[in-house]
Design an enzyme around this catalytic site. Structure first.
Site, mmCIF file in Angstrom:
data_model
loop_
_atom_site.group_PDB
_atom_site.id
_atom_site.type_symbol
_atom_site.label_atom_id
_atom_site.label_comp_id
_atom_site.label_asym_id
_atom_site.label_seq_id
_atom_site.Cartn_x
_atom_site.Cartn_y
_atom_site.Cartn_z
ATOM 1 N NE ARG A 22 -11.298 17.055 19.868
ATOM 2 C CZ ARG A 22 -12.298 17.914 19.746
ATOM 3 N NH1 ARG A 22 -13.530 17.494 19.486
ATOM 4 N NH2 ARG A 22 -12.081 19.212 19.863
ATOM 5 C CG ASP A 23 -12.878 19.828 15.959
ATOM 6 O OD1 ASP A 23 -14.009 19.413 16.272
ATOM 7 O OD2 ASP A 23 -12.705 20.897 15.345
ATOM 8 C CG HIS B 140 -11.582 25.778 17.027
ATOM 9 N ND1 HIS B 140 -10.889 24.657 17.421
ATOM 10 C CD2 HIS B 140 -12.453 25.347 16.085
ATOM 11 C CE1 HIS B 140 -11.329 23.603 16.758
ATOM 12 N NE2 HIS B 140 -12.294 24.008 15.930
ATOM 13 C CG HIS C 109 -15.189 25.658 12.095
ATOM 14 N ND1 HIS C 109 -16.048 24.589 12.109
ATOM 15 C CD2 HIS C 109 -14.237 25.399 13.025
ATOM 16 C CE1 HIS C 109 -15.644 23.709 13.019
ATOM 17 N NE2 HIS C 109 -14.555 24.178 13.589
ATOM 18 C CB CYS D 39 -19.720 23.056 9.463
ATOM 19 S SG CYS D 39 -20.842 23.952 10.526
ATOM 20 C CG ASN E 293 -11.813 22.012 12.038
ATOM 21 O OD1 ASN E 293 -12.116 22.857 12.858
ATOM 22 N ND2 ASN E 293 -11.969 20.714 12.254
#
Length: 306
Positions: free
Chosen positions: A15-16, A211, A213, A244, A258
């Site tokens: 997803r992300d 979460h 990065h 990003c 990520n």
């Protein structure tokens, strides 16, 4: 040093991760990736997003993805397949597909909130309330995300008090857990420790996830701080999928985003922390999707152990 005995990894790659990749991925490939991740032992996978394909083209076909996954539940009965549901219509679509857990997103920056969902932080919280009520009334678990918990691409540093306020609001509306997103990856061990110290004054560690990065190469160091402070739920993305878009490199490209799940698993292995993931199978899944995306594997461990 005290570390959690075990860690739950929230795999966000399908997803992300995929939503920030430029090469379009079809439903069959998404389902195959998700199946490989589940086979590797990942027990929580963000499998899609019920947003308009107009805004996030890569998430087109999420209905089909969940429909196919629902026919395979007996194969991975302990795996949670979650979805992002930004509004009531998204929740209704998720319910039609039998999704049992959804996530909502708020931001800790007014500018980020306005530019991404066209409303203030307070307005976004109000929008989520009817969604939360309907989800909980239908026995659907609700996870909350907060973006830009350390820094914002438009405003710079973000107040820990703002993050604490939003986290408490999301918990009050029924979220069982809040994932703290360092969206542009500017966090350092010092800023993550400061943030968590503030939140843990009022919120139990078991209600928080991170979460983080890797835009500036700080993700694993920041995860280590979170682990030392009692956080035992970590979000990551197979093969480091995603990027990003707000942090540009000198050559004009987007900086890495990520944290790669492979790199996280390798570190957890070194710490003797249980996680239930087979690293060899995980690396195979990362190589599979990297080839489909025609890009290099974003995991240092995935490359080193090929």
């Amino acid at each position: 040093m005290n570390y959690p005995q075990s860690v739950k990894i929230v795999e966000v790659g399908p997803r992300d991760g995929l939503q920030n990749e430029k090469v379009a991925v079809d439903v069959a490939t998404k389902v195959e990736l998700i199946n490989q991740l589940a086979e590797a032992g990942l027990s929580y996978i963000e499998a899609g997003s019920f947003v308009s394909p107009k805004w996030v083209p890569q998430m087109a076909g999420s209905d089909q993805v969940f429909a196919q996954l629902s026919t395979q539940l007996s194969e991975h009965s302990n795996t949670v397949y979650a979805a992002l549901a930004p509004n009531l219509r998204g929740l209704e679509r998720a319910m039609e597909c039998g999704v049992k857990e959804v996530a909502v997103f708020a931001a800790a920056s007014e500018s980020f909130s306005q530019k991404n969902i066209n409303c203030s932080i307070a307005e976004s919280i109000e929008r989520f309330k009817p969604l939360a009520e309907q989800a909980l009334a239908n026995d659907i678990r609700l996870r909350g995300y907060i973006s830009c918990v350390v820094g914002c691409p438009y405003e710079g540093s973000v107040s820990t008090e703002t993050v604490a306020r939003i986290a408490k609001q999301l918990l009050a509306m029924g979220c069982y857990e809040i994932s703290l997103g360092d969206t542009i990856g500017v966090g350092t061990p010092a800023s993550i420790e400061k943030l968590l110290s503030r939140l843990l004054e009022e919120i139990p560690a078991e209600k928080l996830a991170v979460h983080l990065h890797d835009t500036y190469g700080q993700a694993l160091a920041n995860v280590l701080i979170a682990l030392q402070m009692g956080i035992s739920v970590i979000d990551s993305s197979v093969a480091g999928l995603g990027g990003c878009p707000y942090a540009k490199l000198a050559n004009g490209g987007a900086a890495s985003g990520n944290l790669a799940t492979e790199d996280l698993v390798y570190m957890l292995n070194g710490l003797g922390i249980e996680h239930g993931v087979d690293l060899k199978k995980l690396i195979a899944a990362g190589n599979f999707i990297s080839q489909k995306l025609q890009r290099a594997n974003g995991s240092k461990v995935g490359i080193a152990l090929q």
